[in-house]
Motif scaffolding. Sequence first.
Motif, PDB file in Angstrom:
ATOM      1  N   ASP A 191       0.853  -1.192   0.000  1.00  0.00           N
ATOM      2  CA  ASP A 191       0.000   0.000   0.000  1.00  0.00           C
ATOM      3  C   ASP A 191       0.884   1.235   0.000  1.00  0.00           C
ATOM      4  N   THR A 192       0.853   1.993  -1.082  1.00  0.00           N
ATOM      5  CA  THR A 192       1.699   3.187  -1.177  1.00  0.00           C
ATOM      6  C   THR A 192       1.262   4.272  -0.200  1.00  0.00           C
ATOM      7  N   SER A 193      -0.006   4.258   0.240  1.00  0.00           N
ATOM      8  CA  SER A 193      -0.413   5.250   1.234  1.00  0.00           C
ATOM      9  C   SER A 193       0.260   5.001   2.574  1.00  0.00           C
ATOM     10  N   ILE A 194       0.642   3.757   2.843  1.00  0.00           N
ATOM     11  CA  ILE A 194       1.361   3.418   4.080  1.00  0.00           C
ATOM     12  C   ILE A 194       2.862   3.553   3.881  1.00  0.00           C
ATOM     13  N   ILE A 195       3.343   3.200   2.691  1.00  0.00           N
ATOM     14  CA  ILE A 195       4.780   3.323   2.412  1.00  0.00           C
ATOM     15  C   ILE A 195       5.231   4.761   2.579  1.00  0.00           C
ATOM     16  N   PHE A 196       4.441   5.697   2.057  1.00  0.00           N
ATOM     17  CA  PHE A 196       4.815   7.107   2.109  1.00  0.00           C
ATOM     18  C   PHE A 196       4.152   7.815   3.287  1.00  0.00           C
ATOM     19  N   MET A 197       3.948   7.116   4.393  1.00  0.00           N
ATOM     20  CA  MET A 197       3.414   7.723   5.606  1.00  0.00           C
ATOM     21  C   MET A 197       4.549   7.848   6.609  1.00  0.00           C
ATOM     22  N   LYS A 198       4.705   9.032   7.129  1.00  0.00           N
ATOM     23  CA  LYS A 198       5.823   9.315   8.029  1.00  0.00           C
ATOM     24  C   LYS A 198       5.387   9.078   9.466  1.00  0.00           C
ATOM     25  N   PRO A 199       5.988   8.101  10.148  1.00  0.00           N
ATOM     26  CA  PRO A 199       5.641   7.902  11.557  1.00  0.00           C
ATOM     27  C   PRO A 199       6.232   9.028  12.409  1.00  0.00           C
ATOM     28  N   PRO A 200       5.610   9.396  13.531  1.00  0.00           N
ATOM     29  CA  PRO A 200       4.402   8.787  14.105  1.00  0.00           C
ATOM     30  C   PRO A 200       3.116   9.399  13.564  1.00  0.00           C
ATOM     31  N   SER A 201       3.212  10.226  12.521  1.00  0.00           N
ATOM     32  CA  SER A 201       2.025  10.871  11.978  1.00  0.00           C
ATOM     33  C   SER A 201       1.095   9.824  11.385  1.00  0.00           C
ATOM     34  N   ASN A 226      19.149   4.032  -3.222  1.00  0.00           N
ATOM     35  CA  ASN A 226      20.205   5.036  -3.051  1.00  0.00           C
ATOM     36  C   ASN A 226      20.222   5.668  -1.661  1.00  0.00           C
ATOM     37  N   GLY A 227      19.367   5.155  -0.750  1.00  0.00           N
ATOM     38  CA  GLY A 227      19.400   5.617   0.633  1.00  0.00           C
ATOM     39  C   GLY A 227      18.815   6.991   0.880  1.00  0.00           C
ATOM     40  N   SER A 228      18.011   7.498  -0.028  1.00  0.00           N
ATOM     41  CA  SER A 228      17.469   8.855   0.121  1.00  0.00           C
ATOM     42  C   SER A 228      16.006   8.879   0.527  1.00  0.00           C
ATOM     43  N   PHE A 229      15.427   7.722   0.883  1.00  0.00           N
ATOM     44  CA  PHE A 229      13.984   7.690   1.113  1.00  0.00           C
ATOM     45  C   PHE A 229      13.562   8.568   2.292  1.00  0.00           C
ATOM     46  N   HIS A 230      14.266   8.502   3.394  1.00  0.00           N
ATOM     47  CA  HIS A 230      13.874   9.277   4.571  1.00  0.00           C
ATOM     48  C   HIS A 230      13.991  10.780   4.316  1.00  0.00           C
ATOM     49  N   ASP A 231      14.978  11.188   3.551  1.00  0.00           N
ATOM     50  CA  ASP A 231      15.093  12.610   3.215  1.00  0.00           C
ATOM     51  C   ASP A 231      13.952  13.049   2.315  1.00  0.00           C
ATOM     52  N   VAL A 232      13.612  12.200   1.354  1.00  0.00           N
ATOM     53  CA  VAL A 232      12.486  12.527   0.462  1.00  0.00           C
ATOM     54  C   VAL A 232      11.189  12.610   1.263  1.00  0.00           C
ATOM     55  N   LEU A 233      11.010  11.703   2.234  1.00  0.00           N
ATOM     56  CA  LEU A 233       9.789  11.708   3.035  1.00  0.00           C
ATOM     57  C   LEU A 233       9.694  12.977   3.872  1.00  0.00           C
TER      58      LEU A 233
END
Length: 1309
Positions: free
Chosen positions: A1024-1034, A1079-1086
């Motif tokens: 589910d992309t809505s969960i993949i791109f959800m930033k915890p704890p939000s 490439n390890g940039s996912f958290h920065d993109v989020l």
Amino acid sequence: MDSRDWTQLGCVAYPSPIHPDYHAGPASTIAFDNQDELLWIGTQKGFAGSFIGRELKRFTAFRIHPETDGPLRQFLFVDKGVIFLGSRSVYMAARSGVPIWSIRHESMQDLRAMSFTSKGTSEILVAGWQNKMLVIDVNKGEVVKELPTQDQYSFLKMSRYICAATNKGTVNILDPITFTIKKQWQAHGAFINDLDTSNDFIVTCGGSHRQTHNTPAILDPYVKVFDLKNMSAMNPVPFAPLAAHVRMHPRMLTTAIVVNQAGQIHVTDLLNPSNSQVCYTQPQGVVLHFDVSRTGEGKALADNKHNTYIWGSPNKIQFTEIGIPPRLPDPPQPSLLPPDPDMLEELPLSRIGLPYYREQLFSALPPDIISDVGAPPQQIDPNILSTLTKTDWGYIGPNKTGLQRNQYIDTRSTMKTSNTIRAPKFLSEKARESQTGSEDNTLATTEAAMMTPNNDHWSLRPEAPPEYRICEIKYSKFGVDDFDFGFFNNTPYPGLENNITNSYANSLLQVMHYTPLLRNMALQHAATACLADPCLLCELGYVFDMLQKGEGPSCHATNMLRALNHTSNASVSGVLEDIAKDKNPSTLVKNLTMFLFDKISQDYKGTPPISTELERTLFKLNQPPNPLDLVKRLLETDARYQIKCMHCQHVSPRTATTFVNKLCYPAAKPNIRGMKAQRITFSQVLKAGLENEAVNKGYCTKCQRYQNLDQRKIIFNIPAVLALCTEITTAEHRKLWSTPGWLPEEIGIIVDQGHVYCYEGDDLKLHLNRGIHNITVYSLVGTVVNVETKSPQKSHLVATVNVGRAEPESKDQDRWHLFNDFSVRGISKVEALTFNAAWKMPVVVMFQVKAANHRFNTDWKTRLDTSVLFRDNNPHALKTYELLDRETEIPGPETVIAIDTEFIRLKEREIHIDEDGKSKTIRPISHAIARASVVRGQGSREGVAFIDDYIHIKETIVDYLTEWSGITPTDLDPINSQRNLVSPKTAYKKLWVLVNLGCKFLGHGLSQDFRVINIQVPRNQVIDTSIIFMKPPSQRKISLAFLAWYLLKEDIQQNTHDSIEDAQTALKLYRKYEEFMANGSFHDVLEALYKKGKTLNFKPPRISTGAAKDAGFGAIHRVGTPPVPAPGTTEGSFEISNSSTTTNGGGALSATGGMGSASASSSMPSTPVRKPIGLGGPFTVAGVVKPSPATSLDNFGAGAVGTGITTAAGTMGGGYGGYGTDGAYWGGPNDMAPTSMMGGSAFIPAKFPPGPPETRGFIPYRPQVLLAEREAAAAAAAAAAAAASNDVGGRGGVAGGNGGAGGEQGKQE
């Protein structure tokens, strides 16, 4: 029925000579009460009187309507009272005369008749000699519907249909639900004088004109008969004395009672008119009215001399089945005062009665000034009490209650609601509290206490405890998904939600699910190629599969219960709670059990199951059995009736195959003094129910008359699944069931020479140890229990189930659970088998052969029929999909598929507004799936849809939600639709097959899709992309449109949604996620995503508006999903067509990709994928100027002159492309994907994959502009246009500038 002993038993003059209506004429109507021993008589001026028993002792008399309204027309009887029909009003009163409601309506002009409808005694239909019929709600006392009619009706009678007699001599058959005319017969030439119906027959008597219409009509010498079952007219019954009145005998189904105006009564068999009996009465005048009591023993005649007569047998007459006279007023009590006043001092004051007053006393204070005293004290939480310090005078400590000092607490209301489970907080509330750290532990303590096993036996309490009461779903603004179902269920066994019509079936479904043989039948059938719609066995398989896969606390059986509505004979079988006559839950579930077993046996016979390995092993069969034999072994009680006439001893056989058996209790015997009462066991009751011996009145073909018939059942086989209806009707039955341990966990059954022998307890152990007889042992699986509660709560059903029967064998065999819809909890065996005569009684009991416990057959998972995935149901439909290839595209556990659906609305939200004006949602909005699209998620054809089904909805659609779904009425119209329109069963079957093949479902916000589809997909199969791109704890889930705008630089869902486009977008987002993770940039993109989302409120600005237009992004309008390329067209082609001769081969460009299309030609479709997509297959070059292998593509350029692309690409060998007016970047083989462009900054090169010139075609890219700063980007792009043409003309072109010149300059450099 012997008329020879009939005699006149009573006579009353009503209206009597002293009655005010005496001179107005004789009685206007008469009728026997169907509940009390009463006869009702109506007068010509609106009076009604009731008389008790054969003596016709006066009971009540009261006025119904003003005398100007004319005569009283008809009576109808319900539990609460009597409904009276006048010409201009309908009135309801208790039998004692107390009024309940009265209705006068402008459409009531000349009413003549009324009848109950399909809703039983809760609704009536009234009609008359007027052009409108009215439907009245009996419970509310109001008109709920007005229906125009062209016929004028004199009589209405309810049977299988509503039978209506018109004033022109015709009989109309009305549908009891829609009130439309199903059939019409001309019964008599001029008029109908009387009509009656019973079961499958209608009888009428009336008159005709003998010569011409000018002559007066006289009564016909016959009774007309019609067959309702076959909808045909039968031979009339001759009646020479001229038939004036007719009634069907209430007990003898084919017997009619006919009366002429002189009082001559004929009892006639409709199938054998020559066999009749005659009785002569001596009325003083002409008989005007006639009626027969509910028992058939009492006959009432009213003549024109104001007399009403009662005829019948003196020894048998009884108006009702029970024969209880109505309660009379208490006689005046004698004075309690002693004769001697001197004795008053010694007399207790309680012996002196209080006087009665007609006027209100001053001591009767109004409610608004009564003060509440003596309220119970507030209960202190034990957790708080443990923190206090004890002193000499009490306890002291900090105030942790959250209340102010001396704050008033309404403890009375707390006590009133203490018998219900406190509703949990919504999930959104808990999430907010967990983020702020202000979570209330009180509810958590309550929840933990509620889930802690309690050794107290709930069933021994005088009233139903909270665990057995109705559980209600509360709704927040986020809908049902916000309700905390986990609060009610911390077990691994999902419950079933009860906010659906017909959800009374939840308890039965749970019992059937944990019966291994039934579960195996359903799943083995669901795995076949069956596409019958509806097929209840398939639907049961889907429900059972959901409950097995259920990883949450609850599921819902929406599809199953909807299919029930569309199953043949469901409406007449009394299983649909909206239209059932008897809405008692116990009656509904009993009818449903018999209906389901009958239907699933038919479905099972129709399609051979996937595997019969379990049955072959269980029954020790050598050859694979056919479905017919399996049904007999699994479900059918194979038997034959022997019916013997007690008079002539003639025996006639009749088949008696049943699927559900009813228990039969022995007649209660009087207690004999000094003798011990005989103990009745469950085995005795079961044996009596299986053999079903009885003596009934019936027709003997040899005697040619009705005789006492002895009915015996010869049993040949007892099924492996033994379903029993308890048939509890009396207090004695309740007393039996409430006996501790009366229902055994195991029973043994022996079938020998047509007889059945049942054993339990020690008797069963004895026979097992002996081993002489072939005894079959059955285990109790579960029971469906009716929980009766006091008003205002309604009775409802729960299930007690031993789930251990359907699980792998373990040491703990007794794993009893209480299933109260979505509330599930473990209980002890004693609690499960204990019943309470006051509120807890079983309705259905399910046994299964013990040898089938813990037995499973999972062959259906490996032998699943997948043909539905490769079958094109509509070859001529508009093709927006390409079917899977049977050879190369076989779905499996590693297959990724992207899915999206569109919904329509079936029902609006049902809201209840209380007296305080507060609204509460009773049932939420009901949606149904209207379109399901599934696209390939991998391989060379990634992004191409292989399922795009539009679903034919059978229910009434309230809203197509076109603005959000893109669905129009034409799309779902089976006549006019050009779409791939399929049945709900077909669409669901495809998705169910993919789930069980182990495919991984990819999409955005799939939980809502799965809820509406009503399918359970394991968590490890969901991406589910809505969960993949959800930033915890939000807990904030970002919309698909915003993610596409920010990460893909695509503008989707502009005017409406398109399921193929949304599925493709979710697939591309997942590819982006994989790229970011690599490439390890996912958290920065989020982080950047949420930061930008907060500034824009997570709503994407549209490319077609504002400064985006200035930057070259034109407005593009959606027109729907374009069809896939026709056969023979290369997938993902790029064409150059030369419309004019140019030196560098310039021309119009067009491109199509594997997941969508992009076009530079105005004639190409522009939706739904309004942008080029880079996930397609390889591109080729075609057209007039298509280079040959001898021509170097390095010297080939393209210039778009007035064809939608204003820039020119450089040479494909060394040049670079530019932007088109559609916002796409068109680049050559050596070009790079522009990865970022902040405010017009330069491109960051990325090398294009190498290859020969022929394979390096043009590739379209979206402009990689961070559109969150569109205004700045647009201004920068405009400012950089001139510099770009001079500095990097050939390396990238100029957006919107002279692309041809730039490309040529790059070529020269």
